[in-house]
Motif scaffolding. Structure first.
Motif, PDB file in Angstrom:
ATOM      1  N   GLN A 100       0.851  -1.424   0.098  1.00 59.02           N
ATOM      2  CA  GLN A 100      -0.028   0.140  -0.117  1.00 59.02           C
ATOM      3  C   GLN A 100       0.920   1.271   0.002  1.00 59.02           C
ATOM      4  O   GLN A 100       0.464   2.303  -0.728  1.00 59.02           O
ATOM      5  CB  GLN A 100      -0.920   0.015   1.190  1.00 59.02           C
ATOM      6  CG  GLN A 100      -1.796   1.336   1.259  1.00 59.02           C
ATOM      7  CD  GLN A 100      -3.068   1.116   2.332  1.00 59.02           C
ATOM      8  OE1 GLN A 100      -2.924   0.053   2.741  1.00 59.02           O
ATOM      9  NE2 GLN A 100      -3.632   2.010   2.553  1.00 59.02           N
ATOM     10  N   ASP A 104      -0.295   3.467  -3.386  1.00 60.50           N
ATOM     11  CA  ASP A 104      -0.922   4.841  -3.099  1.00 60.50           C
ATOM     12  C   ASP A 104      -0.287   5.652  -3.824  1.00 60.50           C
ATOM     13  O   ASP A 104      -1.007   6.778  -4.273  1.00 60.50           O
ATOM     14  CB  ASP A 104      -1.311   5.123  -1.614  1.00 60.50           C
ATOM     15  CG  ASP A 104      -2.380   4.508  -0.968  1.00 60.50           C
ATOM     16  OD1 ASP A 104      -3.056   3.849  -1.715  1.00 60.50           O
ATOM     17  OD2 ASP A 104      -2.284   4.321   0.225  1.00 60.50           O
ATOM     18  N   HIS A 105       1.028   6.026  -4.004  1.00 59.41           N
ATOM     19  CA  HIS A 105       1.803   7.003  -4.676  1.00 59.41           C
ATOM     20  C   HIS A 105       1.034   6.900  -6.187  1.00 59.41           C
ATOM     21  O   HIS A 105       0.855   8.004  -6.692  1.00 59.41           O
ATOM     22  CB  HIS A 105       3.236   6.517  -4.745  1.00 59.41           C
ATOM     23  CG  HIS A 105       3.843   7.310  -3.437  1.00 59.41           C
ATOM     24  ND1 HIS A 105       4.139   8.627  -3.316  1.00 59.41           N
ATOM     25  CD2 HIS A 105       4.354   6.486  -2.409  1.00 59.41           C
ATOM     26  CE1 HIS A 105       4.580   8.753  -1.926  1.00 59.41           C
ATOM     27  NE2 HIS A 105       4.766   7.460  -1.584  1.00 59.41           N
ATOM     28  N   VAL A 107      -1.477   5.357  -7.583  1.00 62.07           N
ATOM     29  CA  VAL A 107      -3.032   5.336  -7.870  1.00 62.07           C
ATOM     30  C   VAL A 107      -3.634   6.705  -7.546  1.00 62.07           C
ATOM     31  O   VAL A 107      -4.288   7.129  -8.239  1.00 62.07           O
ATOM     32  CB  VAL A 107      -3.818   4.342  -6.566  1.00 62.07           C
ATOM     33  CG1 VAL A 107      -5.342   4.515  -7.012  1.00 62.07           C
ATOM     34  CG2 VAL A 107      -3.172   2.998  -6.964  1.00 62.07           C
ATOM     35  N   ASP A 108      -2.922   7.467  -6.627  1.00 58.56           N
ATOM     36  CA  ASP A 108      -3.044   8.911  -6.472  1.00 58.56           C
ATOM     37  C   ASP A 108      -2.628   9.557  -7.932  1.00 58.56           C
ATOM     38  O   ASP A 108      -3.480  10.778  -8.098  1.00 58.56           O
ATOM     39  CB  ASP A 108      -2.445   9.623  -5.215  1.00 58.56           C
ATOM     40  CG  ASP A 108      -2.796   9.109  -3.982  1.00 58.56           C
ATOM     41  OD1 ASP A 108      -3.842   8.559  -4.021  1.00 58.56           O
ATOM     42  OD2 ASP A 108      -2.271   9.202  -2.894  1.00 58.56           O
ATOM     43  N   TRP A 109      -1.780   9.076  -8.363  1.00 54.82           N
ATOM     44  CA  TRP A 109      -1.245   9.861  -9.779  1.00 54.82           C
ATOM     45  C   TRP A 109      -2.246   9.401 -10.877  1.00 54.82           C
ATOM     46  O   TRP A 109      -2.833  10.348 -11.758  1.00 54.82           O
ATOM     47  CB  TRP A 109       0.131   9.293 -10.024  1.00 54.82           C
ATOM     48  CG  TRP A 109       0.810   9.551 -11.280  1.00 54.82           C
ATOM     49  CD1 TRP A 109       0.929  10.984 -11.821  1.00 54.82           C
ATOM     50  CD2 TRP A 109       1.235   9.039 -12.298  1.00 54.82           C
ATOM     51  NE1 TRP A 109       1.570  11.045 -13.015  1.00 54.82           N
ATOM     52  CE2 TRP A 109       1.943   9.589 -13.237  1.00 54.82           C
ATOM     53  CE3 TRP A 109       1.628   7.568 -12.488  1.00 54.82           C
ATOM     54  CZ2 TRP A 109       2.528   9.132 -14.433  1.00 54.82           C
ATOM     55  CZ3 TRP A 109       2.321   7.063 -13.521  1.00 54.82           C
ATOM     56  CH2 TRP A 109       2.904   7.910 -14.471  1.00 54.82           C
ATOM     57  N   ASP A 111      -5.459   8.691 -10.303  1.00 55.65           N
ATOM     58  CA  ASP A 111      -6.777   8.989  -9.926  1.00 55.65           C
ATOM     59  C   ASP A 111      -6.784  10.112  -9.118  1.00 55.65           C
ATOM     60  O   ASP A 111      -7.078  10.170  -7.794  1.00 55.65           O
ATOM     61  CB  ASP A 111      -7.458   7.854  -9.301  1.00 55.65           C
ATOM     62  CG  ASP A 111      -9.027   8.109  -9.111  1.00 55.65           C
ATOM     63  OD1 ASP A 111      -9.697   9.180  -9.609  1.00 55.65           O
ATOM     64  OD2 ASP A 111      -9.500   7.450  -8.288  1.00 55.65           O
ATOM     65  N   PRO A 112      -6.163  11.223  -9.577  1.00 59.68           N
ATOM     66  CA  PRO A 112      -5.954  12.556  -8.698  1.00 59.68           C
ATOM     67  C   PRO A 112      -7.265  13.198  -8.176  1.00 59.68           C
ATOM     68  O   PRO A 112      -7.251  13.688  -7.090  1.00 59.68           O
ATOM     69  CB  PRO A 112      -5.322  13.344  -9.610  1.00 59.68           C
ATOM     70  CG  PRO A 112      -5.668  13.149 -10.991  1.00 59.68           C
ATOM     71  CD  PRO A 112      -5.808  11.637 -11.088  1.00 59.68           C
ATOM     72  N   GLY A 114      -9.702  11.304  -7.308  1.00 58.08           N
ATOM     73  CA  GLY A 114     -10.477  10.145  -6.681  1.00 58.08           C
ATOM     74  C   GLY A 114     -11.810   9.730  -6.898  1.00 58.08           C
ATOM     75  O   GLY A 114     -12.518   9.301  -6.269  1.00 58.08           O
ATOM     76  N   ASP A 115     -12.196  10.038  -8.414  1.00 56.13           N
ATOM     77  CA  ASP A 115     -13.323   9.629  -8.850  1.00 56.13           C
ATOM     78  C   ASP A 115     -13.274   8.321 -10.150  1.00 56.13           C
ATOM     79  O   ASP A 115     -14.448   8.190 -10.419  1.00 56.13           O
ATOM     80  CB  ASP A 115     -14.067  10.821  -9.293  1.00 56.13           C
ATOM     81  CG  ASP A 115     -13.241  11.378 -10.727  1.00 56.13           C
ATOM     82  OD1 ASP A 115     -12.302  10.833 -10.727  1.00 56.13           O
ATOM     83  OD2 ASP A 115     -13.806  12.406 -11.321  1.00 56.13           O
ATOM     84  N   ARG A 120      -9.754   0.359  -3.571  1.00 50.51           N
ATOM     85  CA  ARG A 120      -8.249   0.029  -3.665  1.00 50.51           C
ATOM     86  C   ARG A 120      -7.930  -1.333  -2.905  1.00 50.51           C
ATOM     87  O   ARG A 120      -8.575  -1.333  -1.717  1.00 50.51           O
ATOM     88  CB  ARG A 120      -7.300   1.037  -3.109  1.00 50.51           C
ATOM     89  CG  ARG A 120      -7.330   2.595  -3.970  1.00 50.51           C
ATOM     90  CD  ARG A 120      -6.515   3.500  -3.392  1.00 50.51           C
ATOM     91  NE  ARG A 120      -6.666   4.747  -3.881  1.00 50.51           N
ATOM     92  CZ  ARG A 120      -6.052   5.967  -3.981  1.00 50.51           C
ATOM     93  NH1 ARG A 120      -4.835   5.660  -3.169  1.00 50.51           N
ATOM     94  NH2 ARG A 120      -6.124   7.084  -4.317  1.00 50.51           N
ATOM     95  N   TYR A 122      -4.785  -4.135  -1.919  1.00 46.41           N
ATOM     96  CA  TYR A 122      -3.221  -4.027  -2.022  1.00 46.41           C
ATOM     97  C   TYR A 122      -2.783  -5.624  -1.596  1.00 46.41           C
ATOM     98  O   TYR A 122      -3.525  -6.552  -1.477  1.00 46.41           O
ATOM     99  CB  TYR A 122      -2.789  -3.120  -0.862  1.00 46.41           C
ATOM    100  CG  TYR A 122      -3.177  -1.788  -1.078  1.00 46.41           C
ATOM    101  CD1 TYR A 122      -2.674  -0.879  -2.091  1.00 46.41           C
ATOM    102  CD2 TYR A 122      -4.276  -1.539  -0.231  1.00 46.41           C
ATOM    103  CE1 TYR A 122      -3.247   0.598  -2.035  1.00 46.41           C
ATOM    104  CE2 TYR A 122      -4.828  -0.111  -0.179  1.00 46.41           C
ATOM    105  CZ  TYR A 122      -4.085   0.972  -1.319  1.00 46.41           C
ATOM    106  OH  TYR A 122      -4.753   2.103  -1.171  1.00 46.41           O
TER     107      TYR A 122
END
Length: 222
Positions: A100, A104-105, A107-109, A111-112, A114-115, A120, A122
């Protein structure tokens, strides 16, 4: 329901796409769906080697550190548009065997806002299978009717407990000319499969074997 479908009429027009599919699990329209991340949506290089022209210079990339380790990640061409289109038809769940802290680095990229991803998952959500000495994604842990679930995944062993739910794809190794997600065939596969009462019926075995046959040794089979 989770959905992936194959439109056989489009296979010949998207030859290169048949060489690779992404690791993803789909939940169809207000129902769940999953995507795997590394070698499906992105490619990770723990050490970036730049020799001559910067071969990744034209590819969208991310660099970050965890402790003393530096990671360099490139997106599979077409991944952003693919995810945007798929979220119109599916609730998307991203499931990676990565930790995780690392995931998360990335996935945040991807899906900036969050939609895109409904959920998620792991490494801690995987099952370590001592028979193959590797992690398996047991879809039963989703708590969802498996007739509504498909997983798009480059590693066949990852869905070995529910092989009929799997849709194979060849690894993405950072090739800027990769067209697997931009060709459009997999969008058709998923959307067409969503029309089946049991989405697994939308994935014909001939398609799986065709992908494995076209992998030229790059598909990970166990």
């Amino acid at each position: 329901s989770w959905v992936v479908a194959v439109d056989a009429n489009n296979m010949s027009s998207c030859g290169s796409l048949l060489r690779a599919v992404a690791k993803v699990l789909f939940w169809h329209l207000l129902q769940p769906g999953l995507y795997y991340m590394d070698e499906t949506l992105v490619h990770l290089l723990e050490t970036l080697v730049r020799a001559g022209p910067d071969i990744f210079g034209l590819m969208e990339n991310l660099t970050f550190k965890i402790g003393f380790e530096e990671y360099f990640v490139v997106k599979r061409p077409g991944v952003d548009l693919f995810l945007q289109k798929m979220k119109e038809h599916f609730n998307l769940v991203l499931w990676t065997a990565g930790t995780q802290e690392y995931a998360d680095h990335v996935v945040d990229w991807l899906d900036p806002a969050g939609d895109i991803f409904y959920r998620r998952m792991y490494r801690q959500h995987c099952t370590f299978d001592h028979c193959i000495n590797n992690y398996v994604k047991n879809l039963q842990h989703l708590g969802i009717d498996l007739s509504k679930v498909l997983i798009l995944e480059n590693r066949e062993a990852a869905y070995r407990y529910q092989p009929k739910n799997g849709v194979p794809i060849v690894d993405f190794k950072g090739d800027g000319g990769d067209t697997e997600l931009s060709c459009g065939m997999y969008e058709n596969i998923l959307i067409e499969a969503s029309k089946e009462n049991d989405v697994r019926d939308g994935i014909i075995e001939e398609f799986r074997e065709h992908v494995f046959g076209k992998s030229n040794g790059f598909m990970v089979r166990d």
